[in-house]
Design an enzyme around this catalytic site. Sequence first.
Site, PDB file in Angstrom:
ATOM      1  N   GLU A 160      -6.646  -7.695  -0.776  1.00 23.90           N
ATOM      2  CA  GLU A 160      -7.445  -7.232   0.553  1.00 23.90           C
ATOM      3  C   GLU A 160      -8.622  -7.112   0.369  1.00 23.90           C
ATOM      4  OE1 GLU A 160      -5.235  -5.135   3.542  1.00 23.90           O
ATOM      5  OE2 GLU A 160      -3.191  -5.747   2.696  1.00 23.90           O
TER       6      GLU A 160
ATOM      7  N   GLU B 266       1.001  -1.109   0.034  1.00 26.41           N
ATOM      8  CA  GLU B 266      -0.044  -0.013   0.060  1.00 26.41           C
ATOM      9  C   GLU B 266       0.936   1.159  -0.070  1.00 26.41           C
ATOM     10  OE1 GLU B 266      -2.872  -0.334   3.283  1.00 26.41           O
ATOM     11  OE2 GLU B 266      -4.165  -1.172   1.884  1.00 26.41           O
TER      12      GLU B 266
HETATM   13  C1  GAL Z   1      -4.862  -2.734   4.762  1.00 21.89           C
HETATM   14  C2  GAL Z   1      -3.295  -3.080   5.170  1.00 21.89           C
HETATM   15  C3  GAL Z   1      -3.171  -4.192   5.989  1.00 21.89           C
HETATM   16  C4  GAL Z   1      -4.166  -4.022   7.309  1.00 21.89           C
HETATM   17  C5  GAL Z   1      -5.532  -3.827   6.626  1.00 21.89           C
HETATM   18  C6  GAL Z   1      -6.620  -3.910   7.595  1.00 21.89           C
HETATM   19  O1  GAL Z   1      -5.032  -1.467   4.552  1.00 21.89           O
HETATM   20  O2  GAL Z   1      -2.574  -3.279   4.025  1.00 21.89           O
HETATM   21  O3  GAL Z   1      -2.017  -4.265   6.796  1.00 21.89           O
HETATM   22  O4  GAL Z   1      -3.849  -3.007   7.798  1.00 21.89           O
HETATM   23  O5  GAL Z   1      -5.736  -2.982   5.713  1.00 21.89           O
HETATM   24  O6  GAL Z   1      -7.823  -3.989   6.988  1.00 21.89           O
END
Ligand code: GAL
Length: 809
Positions: free
Chosen positions: A460, A387
């Site tokens: 994610e 990210e």
């Molecule tokens: C994302 C990040 C993860 C975690 C997640 C929580 O943005 O890549 O490491 O923090 O959010 O939803």
Amino acid sequence: MHQKSALNYEWYFKPGFVPEDRVCSPSTCGFEAVDLPHTNRMLPLNYFSESAYQFVSCYKRLITIPGDWKGKTIFLEFEGVMLSCRVYLNGRLVGAHEGGYTPFTIEITPALRWREENVLVVEVDSREQDGIPPFGKVVDYLTYGGIYREVWLYAADSARLERLWLDCPDPLAKTKELCCGCDITAEEACRGELEITLWSPEHKMAGKIQEKLDLTPGTKRYRVTLTGLEGISLWDIENPHLYRVEAALCADGCESSLDERFGFRLARFTEKGFFLNGRELKLIGLNRHQSWPYVGYAMPERVQKKDVSILRDELGCNMVRTSHYPQSRHFLDACDESGLLVMEEIPGWQHIGDEEWKKHSLKELEAMIQRDYNRPSVILWGVRINESQDDHEFYERTNKLARSMDPGRQTGGTRYIRRSEFLEDVYTYNDFTQSGGKEVFAPQQDVTGLDKGVPLLVTESNGHMFPTKRFDQELRLTEHAMRHLRVINECMGREDLAGSLSWCAFDYNTHACFGSGDKICYHGVFDMFRNPKYAAYAYASQKDPKTGTVMEPATLISRGERDGSGTMPFYILTNCDFVRVYKNNKKVADFYPLREEFPYLKHPPVMVFHLMEEELMWAFSCEDQELLTGFLKKRVTKKTQAAIDPEDMEFLSGLAARSRRDVKELTALLFRSASGWGEKENNLVLEGYLGEQAVCKAEIGEGKCGARITAEADDPVIYTGKATYDAVRVTVKALDNMGALMPFTQECAEVCIEGPGALLGPSRFPLTGGISSFWVRTTGETGIIVIRIKGVEFRTECEIEVRRMEAAK
Ligand code: GAL
């Protein structure tokens, strides 16, 4: 053969480090005896201070070098030390390392005393250092501290094999080739003979080649190819056939050998999806952090591997992302063994540092590829900092490095910024569109901003959009599961999507600026102990029932638990064809999967929307039975059952007239039976069916009362005498008389261990949400570990056998 010995027992540790420690005195006064993997501080489950594990500490080990190693070059290999370290032998600095996730070796020959005891001291700095990834800004995870992976001592000859790089250029060809890049070090020019043998998973020789080599001084890569390989089985997720490649070098009077595992497989992401061995495969999985309660990252092989079995066997996932760093080799070994595909990535979290930091990151990338090059499970290198913003120059370098080291594997790099620069082979994107509504993922073009289709993988989703504790209220837990189901459904239905990895497998400890304020981020489909929330069954229920039936009712069946009261509707996460529901021993109805809502799921959840006994339904005509069922379904999905709208009255009056009933009497009947309001207790039996066959059964209901606590180890037998200690999880549950968890129990566990085992964590803890776990490790002896657990009301016990195993060579 490298002579190699494990160096994991008999370490000494003390928190803190003073300059005098560098002298390497043999005294261990003030030190505690420890074994590796070791965490520098046993932490509470939550609410600890971040400074608790962020300090410099001292590890000490006395070493005697075997007599027959004399004349050889001696190395120490560290698999992982968090976060940086300096290594001293007999008072001399022999090496240093920065970065906690990749292995490193240090030559110790110049400082060795051959026939005497040597004192090894490792100064371990576990503070967060801005110059070392992932640090420099905030990070949503903890890195803990200590020598948390294994250490090895080995002797190498003047001519030796260092590393193998294995490739099959065309895995789908009938007759295959295996190209072996062999890194060989020769201290002087000499002639050598290299023999490569390929062994099948059944331990049969599948190919062999011998070659004479002219070795030149230094470390060089020599290429040898095994050709004409017939009858080779491909590695895939169902049958992860692992071959073994044995390389033996004879040169300059020295013998050296290496053993590597290899899988013949072709893994490609295209704009049409992901293909394994030419067959399209939808990638469904989760992100994983490699942390556990109390011990942080420091867990041995069995526990690392258990996570793979949870993801692959229990949940049926086919992919995992090692967010956000290279993970334990044991975890990856199990991925190779079980057919769990992997996206592995470099350490980082949103922040890119200065040039020195970037060089660090490139080194980590190199070390990661070096370590895991031969793994068939790894199908994608994550070469961006998770990210992070675009950084053209940096990401050109990471991609170039990955491609030059490993032209056969594609690159990805996780971003959350739409239309960010696409320098990788696969557009890997965190898509958090799903926030409870129908929209799940953004269209590909909105994400990439490109005018052509590209390979796209969602890396994610969910996570912070809906943090959920395992002990949350049932409707929240249910919605958490539904969101994961929506993501799987969308992914299965989208042709331009290779797959989706959701956030995340397990809850994890994190910094104060993330999570729920107690240093835990409750984003997992399991809690930190790997005990499931309903969302875990969103995945498990998609498994082929041939591998085991799943039927998890996402409800407590308790009328007063939900806002507005009532128990309807509730969902059953199942891979059964339908579920037959009985209430208080009378059949209610068969309920079927929600195919309309989840058209792409293999096994949509079943919604139970009324509890009206079948025999009461018979009082209505067939047509009215259908209308009534539709009416009940509509009402429960719209609101609680307690309220009746004016438009409902219209339907009810019609129904009453047709069935010659009084409308009040009919309404009362529906309240009592369909919503279960009139019952003293609603006790349900759920029967899962495959075709005509009832294959599983569960009981839930309001007639519950505390019945017992149970304790069960994941494995009944563990081993001592391995390269390091073994450990296994024991789970304690508080169950009611129907066998269901009691989430609001006050039960706790006081653990008492007898025999050759020790606890990794506290001996007293609450059974939060009705369940908790702990880990027990071996202590060196064999025998039976007896674990007695005392709760408030109940007691239980279980046993684990410890057997001896030959030490790993
Ligand atoms: C994302 C990040 C993860 C975690 C997640 C929580 O943005 O890549 O490491 O923090 O959010 O939803």
